[in-house]
Design an enzyme around this catalytic site. Structure first.
Site: not given
Length: 211
Positions: A188-189
Site C-alpha cells: 500500500s505504498r
C-alpha cells in the site's frame, strides 16, 4: 494498459530503525551481500548524480568497485562530464536500486579523488582491453562516427602494446557519505525508510522517514 496503470505492491520484507546496524556502511554491507547472494544482475551498479556549474543535474550508471568506512569508490575519466562536474561541485548523490529485493539505497556526500597508488592498482587489475579503452576514449567528447572511435582504439593498442600505463586523466573517486537512506518497499505504498545522518562529531544518527 496505460503507463499510469503500471504498479506493483511490495511485500518481500520490512525494515525497522530499531533493528538496523548502528553504522550505515555495515548495514549497506548486509544488504549488498544479500543482493549478491540473490544473484541480482550487477548488484554493484549505481546511479551517480552530479551538478554542473549552471545548476543542471545529470546522472548515469557506473559500477562501484569498493566500499568501506572511508567511502564508496568507483573509477572513471576525470575529463568526462561527471568528472568535470564533480570537480566544480564536489557533492554528489549515489543510488542503488535492487528491484528484485524491492530495495533502494540513497547515498549523499562529498567526493574526492583516491590516491594515485589506488588508481594505479585498480587500473593494473583491469583486463588489457579495458585498459586500452580507458586510454583511447576521450570520454564525453563528440566523435564523428564509430569507425573513428575504433581507429583511436587501434592506434592506442599499437602505441601501448601489452603493458599500458594508467593515463593521468583516468582514476578513482570516493564519496564520503554524510547521508545514507535505506528504502524497503512495503504494501500500500507505506514503505519503510531509515535515514542515517552524520553529525559534526562524526557519529551517525538514525531516523525513520514517512513514505
Amino acid at each position: 494498459m496505460s503507463i499510469a496503470d503500471l504498479r506493483k505492491d511490495y511485500s518481500r520484507a520490512s525494515l525497522s530503525e530499531l533493528e538496523v546496524a548502528a553504522d550505515p556502511v555495515d548495514q549497506f554491507a548486509i544488504w549488498f551481500d544479500e543482493a549478491t547472494k540473490a544473484q541480482i544482475p550487477e548488484p554493484n551498479a549505481m546511479s551517480v548524480a552530479t551538478v554542473g556549474p549552471d545548476g543542471r543535474p545529470s546522472s548515469r550508471i557506473v559500477l562501484i568497485k569498493q566500499f568501506d568506512q572511508h567511502g564508496f569508490t568507483w573509477f572513471t575519466n576525470y575529463d568526462s562530464r561527471k568528472g568535470k562536474e564533480a570537480e566544480a561541485c564536489p557533492y554528489v548523490a549515489l543510488l542503488f536500486h535492487w528491484v528484485e529485493l524491492e530495495r533502494q539505497v540513497r547515498i549523499e556526500g562529498k567526493i574526492e579523488r583516491v590516491t594515485k597508488e589506488e588508481s594505479d592498482a585498480y587500473f593494473s587489475s583491469r583486463p588489457l582491453a579495458s585498459q586500452l579503452g580507458a586510454i583511447a576514449s576521450r570520454q564525453s567528447q563528440v566523435v564523428a562516427d564509430r569507425s573513428t572511435l575504433e581507429q583511436q582504439y587501434e592506434t592506442t593498442k599499437q602505441q601501448h602494446g601489452d603493458h599500458p600505463v594508467r593515463p593521468a586523466h583516468w582514476g578513482g573517486y570516493r564519496v564520503i557519505p554524510d547521508r545514507i537512506e535505506f528504502w524497503q518497499g512495503r504494501p500500500s505504498r507505506m514503505h519503510d525508510r531509515v535515514l542515517y545522518i552524520r553529525t559534526d562529531s562524526g557519529e551517525w544518527q538514525r531516523q525513520r522517514l514517512q513514505p
